[in-house]
Design a protein around this motif. Structure first.
Motif, mmCIF file in Angstrom:
data_model
loop_
_atom_site.group_PDB
_atom_site.id
_atom_site.type_symbol
_atom_site.label_atom_id
_atom_site.label_comp_id
_atom_site.label_asym_id
_atom_site.label_seq_id
_atom_site.Cartn_x
_atom_site.Cartn_y
_atom_site.Cartn_z
ATOM 1 N N THR A 132 24.622 -3.395 7.183
ATOM 2 C CA THR A 132 25.812 -2.991 6.431
ATOM 3 C C THR A 132 26.420 -4.190 6.127
ATOM 4 O O THR A 132 26.843 -5.190 6.931
ATOM 5 N N GLY A 133 27.034 -4.366 4.748
ATOM 6 C CA GLY A 133 27.613 -5.657 4.346
ATOM 7 C C GLY A 133 28.858 -5.255 3.603
ATOM 8 O O GLY A 133 29.093 -4.130 2.995
ATOM 9 N N GLN A 134 29.924 -6.178 3.693
ATOM 10 C CA GLN A 134 31.254 -6.061 3.054
ATOM 11 C C GLN A 134 31.351 -7.040 2.233
ATOM 12 O O GLN A 134 31.066 -8.216 2.430
ATOM 13 N N PHE A 135 31.566 -6.912 0.883
ATOM 14 C CA PHE A 135 31.601 -7.822 -0.203
ATOM 15 C C PHE A 135 32.978 -7.631 -1.056
ATOM 16 O O PHE A 135 33.197 -7.009 -1.934
ATOM 17 N N PRO A 136 34.088 -8.398 -0.400
ATOM 18 C CA PRO A 136 35.559 -8.107 -0.834
ATOM 19 C C PRO A 136 35.772 -8.675 -2.386
ATOM 20 O O PRO A 136 36.562 -8.252 -2.941
ATOM 21 N N TRP A 137 34.748 -9.595 -2.785
ATOM 22 C CA TRP A 137 34.887 -9.950 -4.221
ATOM 23 C C TRP A 137 34.358 -8.954 -5.134
ATOM 24 O O TRP A 137 35.193 -8.950 -6.336
ATOM 25 N N SER A 138 33.938 -7.986 -4.508
ATOM 26 C CA SER A 138 33.559 -6.716 -5.438
ATOM 27 C C SER A 138 34.000 -5.531 -5.056
ATOM 28 O O SER A 138 33.957 -4.476 -5.739
ATOM 29 N N SER A 139 35.043 -5.508 -4.066
ATOM 30 C CA SER A 139 35.461 -4.306 -3.436
ATOM 31 C C SER A 139 34.527 -3.390 -2.849
ATOM 32 O O SER A 139 34.470 -2.219 -3.224
ATOM 33 N N LEU A 140 33.214 -3.848 -2.581
ATOM 34 C CA LEU A 140 32.187 -3.259 -2.285
ATOM 35 C C LEU A 140 31.580 -3.166 -0.946
ATOM 36 O O LEU A 140 31.624 -4.051 -0.172
ATOM 37 N N TYR A 153 25.078 -13.479 -8.385
ATOM 38 C CA TYR A 153 26.504 -13.799 -8.169
ATOM 39 C C TYR A 153 26.611 -15.383 -8.112
ATOM 40 O O TYR A 153 25.710 -16.218 -7.468
ATOM 41 N N LEU A 154 27.892 -16.059 -8.416
ATOM 42 C CA LEU A 154 27.946 -17.394 -8.670
ATOM 43 C C LEU A 154 29.423 -17.805 -8.419
ATOM 44 O O LEU A 154 30.299 -17.249 -8.394
ATOM 45 N N GLY A 155 29.412 -19.056 -7.461
ATOM 46 C CA GLY A 155 30.819 -19.781 -7.269
ATOM 47 C C GLY A 155 31.054 -19.509 -5.792
ATOM 48 O O GLY A 155 30.424 -18.815 -5.252
ATOM 49 N N GLY A 156 31.796 -20.597 -5.407
ATOM 50 C CA GLY A 156 32.049 -20.651 -3.928
ATOM 51 C C GLY A 156 31.589 -22.138 -3.318
ATOM 52 O O GLY A 156 30.906 -22.969 -4.310
ATOM 53 N N PRO A 157 31.908 -22.399 -2.065
ATOM 54 C CA PRO A 157 31.745 -23.651 -1.521
ATOM 55 C C PRO A 157 30.107 -23.980 -1.399
ATOM 56 O O PRO A 157 29.841 -25.082 -1.189
ATOM 57 N N THR A 158 29.443 -23.104 -1.550
ATOM 58 C CA THR A 158 27.869 -23.500 -1.550
ATOM 59 C C THR A 158 27.253 -23.270 -2.714
ATOM 60 O O THR A 158 25.992 -23.568 -2.778
ATOM 61 N N SER A 159 28.017 -23.086 -3.932
ATOM 62 C CA SER A 159 27.362 -23.047 -5.088
ATOM 63 C C SER A 159 27.898 -24.043 -5.990
ATOM 64 O O SER A 159 28.035 -25.208 -5.601
ATOM 65 N N VAL A 160 28.937 -23.271 -6.969
ATOM 66 C CA VAL A 160 29.730 -23.952 -7.936
ATOM 67 C C VAL A 160 31.026 -24.468 -6.830
ATOM 68 O O VAL A 160 31.995 -23.288 -7.094
ATOM 69 N N ARG A 161 31.260 -25.561 -6.523
ATOM 70 C CA ARG A 161 32.400 -25.773 -5.575
ATOM 71 C C ARG A 161 33.815 -25.734 -6.534
ATOM 72 O O ARG A 161 33.573 -26.077 -7.880
ATOM 73 N N GLY A 162 34.829 -25.459 -5.957
ATOM 74 C CA GLY A 162 35.951 -25.345 -6.758
ATOM 75 C C GLY A 162 36.491 -24.041 -7.143
ATOM 76 O O GLY A 162 37.614 -23.896 -7.792
ATOM 77 N N PHE A 163 35.494 -23.164 -7.136
ATOM 78 C CA PHE A 163 35.693 -21.653 -7.424
ATOM 79 C C PHE A 163 35.517 -20.820 -5.986
ATOM 80 O O PHE A 163 35.015 -21.178 -5.168
ATOM 81 N N SER A 164 36.421 -19.726 -6.097
ATOM 82 C CA SER A 164 36.348 -18.964 -5.054
ATOM 83 C C SER A 164 34.961 -18.203 -4.903
ATOM 84 O O SER A 164 34.061 -18.304 -5.660
ATOM 85 N N MET A 165 34.710 -17.592 -3.681
ATOM 86 C CA MET A 165 33.409 -17.101 -3.609
ATOM 87 C C MET A 165 32.755 -16.255 -4.574
ATOM 88 O O MET A 165 33.697 -14.978 -4.577
ATOM 89 N N TYR A 166 31.860 -16.208 -5.042
ATOM 90 C CA TYR A 166 31.171 -15.207 -5.957
ATOM 91 C C TYR A 166 32.482 -14.770 -7.096
ATOM 92 O O TYR A 166 32.378 -13.731 -7.541
ATOM 93 N N SER A 167 32.970 -15.804 -7.631
ATOM 94 C CA SER A 167 34.342 -15.488 -8.351
ATOM 95 C C SER A 167 34.095 -15.988 -9.898
ATOM 96 O O SER A 167 34.929 -16.135 -10.553
#
Length: 469
Positions: A196-204, A338-352
């Motif tokens: 069970t996972g929560q993904f706040p960037w998608s409200s999912l 999904y893309l963005g965040g400190p583990t992928s494209v830094r400088g953007f919020s998580m998966y944003s």
């Protein structure tokens, strides 16, 4: 390598609890013994018997493959090397707490003048073991409780139950692992799980209940995994403010897929490598073995690491992937990239990064991301040779894009769309390596190429995980 004992072989010095695999590592106290040692090293010997003491529920036939090379040794140093290699193979099975090696001259009526007996003294693991630890994922942490039944049938099988409670995900699962005798890298596994996972960037919110079987094997310099997975997915909204696009995705679905993964990894470390390269290719085909999800998914990961002067390391990474729907039904939000965040494209919020609706990010069907890094020691090298070596100064430049494609337009149109609206950023920071478990990054990021709807993290950004761009 553990303790290696040798008796009745006085000309060879046997000092200290450990012996390396090279003759140069053996201490030579004086010049008078050098000629004796050289004679003994080059003297032919025959390994007449190999014994394994301490076995309880372990079947001997599954261990003969691991110790067979010891019989091929032709001199004393070779016997030590192959005994050490056999010890490592026995420990790799995960069924012994301790393995000691004893080398002795052969005894008995059939003993040869140059015969040797090798004995492995083993201590088996308990029938049931428990564990408690913490894990670091992609910018999330979790507490893990485990219960393991090692060597359940006596041939290195393993039954594991694991419960994980994390900041964004809670899961439990039961898995059975079975290696091929003599080829531990070739193994079979069955898993039953609920996540069970929560993904706040998608409200999912997503709940997966599934079963999977996988077969792993090496082929030349590559490692392959073939996998079948059947999962019942339940999607729901995380908040009342979820967008209509997310509400449309809510409900139940069944996915049955076949996947293949190939990995070539020559890096010296998976967490913060200083040399070597990585190539990882994944393919997943869903819909042909049942279920209501039908797609073809491809993605890859490439990384190169080169050590430079002053103990600095230059690293370059490239990720990419595409998702092709099969039939008229659109892809599911749970299958997209999904893309963005400190583990992928830094400088953007998580998966944003990428397509979004009313502030909820919906993922994309194609993406790419690349990065160049320069890792250097801390200025003035504080704590050199100790705790300070876990830290590295980090300079980076990364970029990427995520979008949906019209698959009737052709490859050139796809490349043009992926080349449009590129998000990129640069910055510097500090990296902390937590052993071989995870790494932490604290960076100052300057995002560029920001598009409408993107969420940025301009300034200090913290990241924790295992897989970084």
């Amino acid at each position: 390598m553990g303790t290696v004992h040798a008796r009745s072989l006085d000309p060879l010095p046997m000092q200290g609890p450990e012996l390396g695999v090279h003759a140069d590592d053996i201490e030579q106290p004086d010049m008078e013994q050098e000629s004796k040692q050289e004679v003994l090293e080059n003297k032919d010997v025959i390994v007449q018997h190999v014994h394994i003491d301490g076995l309880g529920r372990t079947k001997e036939d599954c261990l003969t493959y691991e110790i067979a090379d010891v019989f091929r040794a032709r001199n004393l140093i070779d016997v030590m090397k192959k005994a050490h290699e056999a010890r490592q193979k026995l420990l790799r099975l995960g069924i012994f707490r301790q393995v000691e090696v004893v080398i002795d001259t052969s005894q008995g009526v059939d003993a040869l003048p140059n015969g040797l007996d090798v004995t492995f003294e083993v201590t088996e693991l308990r029938r049931m073991t428990g564990s408690y630890n913490t894990m670091v994922g992609n910018n999330e942490g979790s507490m893990v409780l485990g219960l393991k039944l090692p060597n359940i049938f006596g041939r290195a099988e393993k039954l594991t139950f694991q419960f994980s409670y994390g900041t964004k995900e809670t899961s439990y699962g039961l898995s059975f692992f079975k290696p091929q005798p003599g080829r531990f890298e070739r193994n079979f596994a069955v898993n039953f799980y609920k996540v069970t996972g929560q993904f706040p960037w998608s409200s999912l919110r997503e709940t997966d209940r599934g079963v999977s079987t996988e077969f792993s094997f090496p082929l030349w310099k590559t490692n392959h995994t073939l996998k079948w997975e059947g999962v019942w997915r339940e999607l729901g909204c995380l908040a009342r403010t979820a967008s209509f696009a997310v509400r449309e995705e809510s409900g139940h679905s069944l996915k049955s897929s076949l996947s293949h993964a190939m990995v070539i990894d020559t890096r010296n470390s998976a967490i913060l490598p200083r040399r070597g390269a990585l190539l990882k290719i994944n393919q997943e085909l869903a819909g042909y073995t049942g279920g209501d999800a039908s797609f073809l998914k491809e993605d890859f990961e490439i990384q190169f690491n080169k050590r430079l002067f002053w103990d600095s390391v230059l690293s370059a990474s490239l990720w990419g992937g595409c998702l092709l729907p099969i039939g008229d039904k659109p892809t599911c939000i749970a299958d997209r990239f999904y893309l963005g965040g400190p583990t992928s494209v830094r400088g953007f919020s998580m998966y944003s990064i990428g397509p979004q609706s009313e502030g909820d990010f919906l993922g994309g069907e194609a993406y790419w991301a690349g990065a160049v890094h320069l890792y250097t020691p801390l200025p003035f090298r504080p704590g050199k040779g100790g705790f300070g070596d876990l830290f590295r100064t980090h300079f980076f430049l990364n970029a990427g894009n995520l979008c949906n494609l019209n698959y009737g337009d052709g490859p050139r149109a796809h490349l043009r769309k992926l080349a449009e609206c590129i998000r990129w950023s640069y910055g510097a920071g500090i990296v902390l390596r937590l052993g071989n478990i995870a790494r932490l990054e604290l960076n100052y990021c300057i995002p560029m190429g920001v598009q409408s709807g993107d969420r940025i993290c301009d300034g200090v950004q913290f990241g924790a995980g295992i897989r970084f761009l």
